[in-house]
Design a protein around this motif. Structure first.
Motif, PDB file in Angstrom:
ATOM      1  N   ILE A   5       0.838  -1.188   0.000  1.00 42.04           N
ATOM      2  CA  ILE A   5       0.000   0.000   0.000  1.00 42.04           C
ATOM      3  C   ILE A   5       0.879   1.247   0.000  1.00 42.04           C
ATOM      4  O   ILE A   5       1.885   1.295   0.714  1.00 42.04           O
ATOM      5  CB  ILE A   5      -0.899   0.044   1.271  1.00 42.04           C
ATOM      6  N   LEU A  52      -2.872  -0.741  -3.611  1.00 38.85           N
ATOM      7  CA  LEU A  52      -3.754   0.374  -3.283  1.00 38.85           C
ATOM      8  C   LEU A  52      -2.930   1.626  -3.036  1.00 38.85           C
ATOM      9  O   LEU A  52      -1.833   1.553  -2.486  1.00 38.85           O
ATOM     10  CB  LEU A  52      -4.550   0.052  -2.005  1.00 38.85           C
ATOM     11  N   PRO A  79      -6.084   0.564  -7.687  1.00 36.47           N
ATOM     12  CA  PRO A  79      -7.150   1.281  -6.980  1.00 36.47           C
ATOM     13  C   PRO A  79      -6.593   2.463  -6.199  1.00 36.47           C
ATOM     14  O   PRO A  79      -5.529   2.379  -5.592  1.00 36.47           O
ATOM     15  CB  PRO A  79      -7.727   0.235  -6.024  1.00 36.47           C
ATOM     16  N   LEU A 121     -10.149  -3.017  -1.484  1.00 38.09           N
ATOM     17  CA  LEU A 121      -9.292  -4.156  -1.834  1.00 38.09           C
ATOM     18  C   LEU A 121     -10.102  -5.381  -2.279  1.00 38.09           C
ATOM     19  O   LEU A 121      -9.571  -6.248  -2.957  1.00 38.09           O
ATOM     20  CB  LEU A 121      -8.363  -4.509  -0.673  1.00 38.09           C
TER      21      LEU A 121
END
Length: 150
Positions: A5, A52, A79, A121
Motif C-alpha cells: 500500500i 492500493l 485502486p 481491496l
C-alpha cells in the motif's frame, strides 16, 4: 503474498493514522509513504506492483485533481482512495468521476478508514455513510456500510 500500500499524504501525523488503519484492516502489509506527487511518482517508477494508493488531493505538486488523474492515466488498474480534508459533495463527486475507488474524509473514524480499505481491496467502491448520492454512476449497493449498520 503480502499486500503493498502507498500512503501519499504530506502530513506525517495523518500518515501515521493511515498506517494504523491499514495495519488494522490488513495485518501484515508493506506500507510505502510519499509526501508529494513527485515522491509518489518516484515510488511508482521504482516499483508499480502496489495493491492500493491512499491519496491526499492537497499535497505538494498536486493541482486540484492532477494527482488522481495522473494515477488513473498511468496506472489504471491500481485502486486509488482519495483522502481529503474536504467533505464537499462536489469534491467527492469529482473524485469518483475521475476514477477514485473510494473517498475517505480526514474526519473519518479509524473504523471507517478500515472498512474503506477492506472494501476497495475487495474490488468495491466506498463512500462514508450519508454520502451515497455523491457517487454518480456507482451503484448504491457497492458502497460502504449503510447508515446504522456499523
Amino acid at each position: 503474498m503480502t499486500q503493498q500500500i502507498i500512503i501519499a499524504d504530506d502530513h506525517p501525523l495523518f500518515r501515521s493514522a493511515l498506517k494504523q488503519a491499514v495495519r488494522q484492516a490488513l495485518g501484515a502489509v508493506v506500507i510505502v509513504e510519499a509526501d508529494s506527487i513527485r515522491s509518489l511518482q518516484e515510488v511508482l517508477a521504482d516499483e508499480s506492483d502496489f495493491d492500493l494508493v491512499l491519496l491526499d488531493l492537497a499535497m505538494p505538486g498536486a493541482h486540484g485533481f492532477s494527482g488522481l488523474v495522473y494515477l488513473r492515466g498511468q496506472y489504471p488498474a491500481l485502486p486509488v482512495v482519495v483522502i481529503s480534508g474536504s467533505e464537499d459533495e462536489s469534491v467527492i463527486q469529482r473524485s469518483m468521476a475521475c476514477g477514485a475507488s473510494g473517498f475517505i474524509p480526514k474526519s473519518a473514524s479509524l473504523e471507517d478508514m478500515t472498512a474503506a480499505i477492506r472494501a476497495v481491496l475487495r474490488g468495491e467502491h466506498w463512500l462514508p455513510r450519508g454520502l451515497r448520492c455523491a457517487a454518480p454512476g456507482v451503484p448504491d449497493d457497492s458502497l460502504g456500510p449503510r447508515p446504522g449498520t456499523l
